[in-house]
Write a protein that holds these residues in place. Structure first.
Motif, PDB file in Angstrom:
ATOM      1  N   ALA A  42      59.903  39.797  87.044  1.00  0.00           N
ATOM      2  CA  ALA A  42      58.798  39.579  85.961  1.00  0.00           C
ATOM      3  C   ALA A  42      57.406  39.801  86.392  1.00  0.00           C
ATOM      4  CB  ALA A  42      58.807  38.307  85.559  1.00  0.00           C
ATOM      5  N   ALA A  43      57.084  39.821  87.802  1.00  0.00           N
ATOM      6  CA  ALA A  43      56.020  39.935  88.394  1.00  0.00           C
ATOM      7  C   ALA A  43      55.894  41.259  88.593  1.00  0.00           C
ATOM      8  CB  ALA A  43      55.936  39.123  89.916  1.00  0.00           C
ATOM      9  N   VAL A  44      56.838  42.123  89.266  1.00  0.00           N
ATOM     10  CA  VAL A  44      56.717  43.506  89.282  1.00  0.00           C
ATOM     11  C   VAL A  44      56.766  44.067  87.916  1.00  0.00           C
ATOM     12  CG1 VAL A  44      58.149  45.443  89.736  1.00  0.00           C
ATOM     13  CG2 VAL A  44      58.027  43.354  91.278  1.00  0.00           C
ATOM     14  N   GLU A  45      57.094  43.878  86.897  1.00  0.00           N
ATOM     15  CA  GLU A  45      56.982  44.294  85.495  1.00  0.00           C
ATOM     16  C   GLU A  45      55.766  44.150  84.977  1.00  0.00           C
ATOM     17  OE1 GLU A  45      58.036  46.416  82.029  1.00  0.00           O
ATOM     18  OE2 GLU A  45      58.928  46.181  84.054  1.00  0.00           O
ATOM     19  N   TYR A  46      54.917  43.057  85.222  1.00  0.00           N
ATOM     20  CA  TYR A  46      53.633  42.750  84.868  1.00  0.00           C
ATOM     21  C   TYR A  46      52.780  43.788  85.475  1.00  0.00           C
ATOM     22  CZ  TYR A  46      49.144  40.406  84.801  1.00  0.00           C
ATOM     23  OH  TYR A  46      47.900  40.055  84.506  1.00  0.00           O
ATOM     24  N   ILE A  47      52.841  44.022  86.800  1.00  0.00           N
ATOM     25  CA  ILE A  47      52.084  44.751  87.528  1.00  0.00           C
ATOM     26  C   ILE A  47      52.249  46.352  87.205  1.00  0.00           C
ATOM     27  CG2 ILE A  47      51.729  46.236  89.701  1.00  0.00           C
ATOM     28  CD1 ILE A  47      52.575  43.764  91.122  1.00  0.00           C
ATOM     29  N   ALA A  48      53.595  46.815  86.592  1.00  0.00           N
ATOM     30  CA  ALA A  48      53.611  48.153  86.173  1.00  0.00           C
ATOM     31  C   ALA A  48      53.140  48.466  84.784  1.00  0.00           C
ATOM     32  CB  ALA A  48      55.301  48.212  86.061  1.00  0.00           C
ATOM     33  N   THR A  49      52.958  47.235  83.990  1.00  0.00           N
ATOM     34  CA  THR A  49      52.322  47.375  82.756  1.00  0.00           C
ATOM     35  C   THR A  49      50.773  47.332  82.400  1.00  0.00           C
ATOM     36  OG1 THR A  49      52.783  45.203  82.095  1.00  0.00           O
ATOM     37  CG2 THR A  49      54.606  46.586  81.671  1.00  0.00           C
ATOM     38  N   ARG A  50      50.131  46.948  83.708  1.00  0.00           N
ATOM     39  CA  ARG A  50      48.506  46.387  83.785  1.00  0.00           C
ATOM     40  C   ARG A  50      47.867  47.884  84.498  1.00  0.00           C
ATOM     41  NH1 ARG A  50      50.301  44.193  80.156  1.00  0.00           N
ATOM     42  NH2 ARG A  50      50.308  41.945  79.908  1.00  0.00           N
ATOM     43  N   PRO A  51      47.284  48.758  83.546  1.00  0.00           N
ATOM     44  CA  PRO A  51      46.365  49.573  84.524  1.00  0.00           C
ATOM     45  C   PRO A  51      45.524  49.289  85.700  1.00  0.00           C
ATOM     46  CG  PRO A  51      46.392  49.982  81.905  1.00  0.00           C
ATOM     47  CD  PRO A  51      47.066  48.647  82.327  1.00  0.00           C
TER      48      PRO A  51
END
Length: 140
Positions: free
Chosen positions: A95-104
């Motif tokens: 979930a942390a990796v997914e969060y990073i991927a969705t935040r410019p």
């Protein structure tokens, strides 16, 4: 004698409770993230998570929904998906990796370490590339 010690005991109890509150607002505690913006993140099999990040801080708190954890596990088993091994060994890293991927604003950042605070809460430290500042060159 009792009337003299009662106010002292009450004052000591109040001081202890106040110091406990102050201690809980340091990084590494869930209360550190109170009143911070929340982002909802879903992983590939529909696991739902809330991610909290204080503005300007290199840490995030991932909070999982207990039901989502169970649904994601069943989904992965049914589809034959092998969970991505966590680099940090800490629960909810996906979930942390997914969060990073969705935040410019977190482009190029990576998860470098994590700490499981509870079964449903994990804190992660992010490493981000340095932001280039305006460079002034002098020709003379």
């Amino acid at each position: 004698m009792l009337t003299r010690t009662l106010p002292l005991a009450l004052a000591a109890a109040i001081a202890a409770s106040v110091s406990g509150c102050a201690r809980g607002t340091v990084p590494g505690s869930i209360s550190y993230y109170v009143a911070t913006p929340v982002a909802l993140v879903e992983t590939r099999c529909g696991g739902g998570y809330q991610v909290y990040q204080r503005p300007g801080e290199p840490t995030i708190l991932v909070a999982a929904y207990a039901v989502s954890e169970a649904v994601q596990t069943l989904c992965e088993q049914r589809r034959g998906i092998v969970p991505v091994p966590a680099r940090t060994g800490v629960r909810h890293e996906e979930a942390a990796v997914e969060y990073i991927a969705t935040r410019p604003h977190l482009k190029g950042c990576t998860v470098v370490s994590g700490l499981e605070l509870t079964q449903l809460h994990s804190e992660f430290v992010l490493a981000c590339p340095a932001v280039a500042t305006g460079v002034v060159s002098v020709k003379g």
